[in-house]
Scaffold this active site. Structure first.
Site, PDB file in Angstrom:
ATOM      1  N   CYS A 142       0.868  -1.166   0.000  1.00  0.00           N
ATOM      2  CA  CYS A 142       0.000   0.000   0.000  1.00  0.00           C
ATOM      3  C   CYS A 142       0.910   1.222   0.000  1.00  0.00           C
ATOM      4  O   CYS A 142       1.524   1.543   1.014  1.00  0.00           O
ATOM      5  CB  CYS A 142      -0.920   0.012   1.216  1.00  0.00           C
ATOM      6  SG  CYS A 142      -1.977   1.480   1.316  1.00  0.00           S
TER       7      CYS A 142
ATOM      8  N   GLU B 250      -3.693   1.313  -6.277  1.00  0.00           N
ATOM      9  CA  GLU B 250      -2.695   0.349  -6.723  1.00  0.00           C
ATOM     10  C   GLU B 250      -2.651   0.412  -8.238  1.00  0.00           C
ATOM     11  O   GLU B 250      -3.622   0.822  -8.884  1.00  0.00           O
ATOM     12  CB  GLU B 250      -3.045  -1.059  -6.222  1.00  0.00           C
ATOM     13  CG  GLU B 250      -1.880  -2.029  -6.253  1.00  0.00           C
ATOM     14  CD  GLU B 250      -0.661  -1.507  -5.502  1.00  0.00           C
ATOM     15  OE1 GLU B 250       0.245  -0.973  -6.180  1.00  0.00           O
ATOM     16  OE2 GLU B 250      -0.626  -1.607  -4.269  1.00  0.00           O
TER      17      GLU B 250
END
Length: 251
Positions: free
Chosen positions: A2, A118
């Site tokens: 992340c 992402e």
């Protein structure tokens, strides 16, 4: 992993959502649609309160919203220069890694997020995706935190920093990246935040099918690639491109 997420709700809203007291003291500048490493973020912690003499009241705990810097600096670090490299902690090894094991045992937190970004690579093209809840509720990312003090400047303010715990991606999330944040359902928040619980590894489990069904994965603008860009348009679904070429992650 992340490496970027969004946190746009004000502290009052988050305090109500996570049943916590707001102790941020206006230290958060405002909504952040493109949270990047080393920025200040909101975290939910639960600790034993201290009296005027600094003694802990072990008979009760208080849950509060705190401001931390994203990028964990271990208490034993010589300086804080490596923070940007410590934004994530692998859940499989956090309990034994020197940088994270103390925090994993007694300094766990929740990092509220609207969702996380992402990038899906297709050859030379990297398409950003934003993963969020369809109902607008916050995602509770499992986190670790710690306190670092500059031994060269003993009178300076301590640095409180944090990291996001990650785990192997599941289901169709694997089409974007092989890692994802550990997402905590409300049913385990109390146990995860409990400062007296030394082993919380059993709480780290893949999201349920019901939880996954509540998520939306949307392709978003490549404007999010630059940390200088920060606005609600970064969370909007892209248009004007052939989305049929993208993985159908909501089928």
């Amino acid at each position: 992993m992340c490496g970027r997420y969004a946190s746009t709700k004000n502290p009052a809203t988050l305090a109500a959502e996570f049943d916590a007291e707001d102790a941020t003291e206006d230290a958060i500048p405002g909504p952040d649609y493109n949270v990047a490493p080393t920025r200040n973020v909101v975290a939910v912690v639960q600790r034993h309160p201290r009296d005027e003499d600094g003694e802990q009241d072990m008979s009760r705990t208080e849950r509060t919203l705190r401001v931390m810097r994203w990028g964990l600096v271990p208490a034993w670090a010589k300086d804080a220069s490596g923070a940007a490299k410590m934004i994530n902690a692998r859940s499989e090894s956090a309990a034994t890694k020197p940088a994270f094991r103390t925090s994993m045992a007694s300094r766990r937190c929740i990092l509220p997020a609207d969702g996380w970004f992402e990038w899906q690579r297709d050859g030379k093209v990297k398409q950003p995706f934003f993963t969020t809840r369809k109902d607008g509720a916050s995602l509770a990312m499992a986190g670790l935190w710690t306190v670092w003090r500059d031994k060269e400047k003993p009178d300076s303010e301590p640095l409180i920093s944090c990291a996001v715990l990650t785990m192997p991606s599941v289901d169709q999330l694997t089409e974007i990246h092989d890692r994802m944040p550990v997402l905590l359902p409300p049913s385990v928040w109390n146990d995860w935040l409990d400062p007296d619980r030394k082993d919380a590894t059993e709480l780290i489990v893949p999201p349920s099918e019901e939880f996954l069904a509540a998520l939306e994965l949307r392709p978003v603008s490549t404007a999010v690639n630059s940390v200088r860009n920060n606005g609600p348009e970064l969370l909007e679904r892209v248009s004007g491109q052939d989305e049929s070429a993208l993985f159908d992650l909501n089928k």
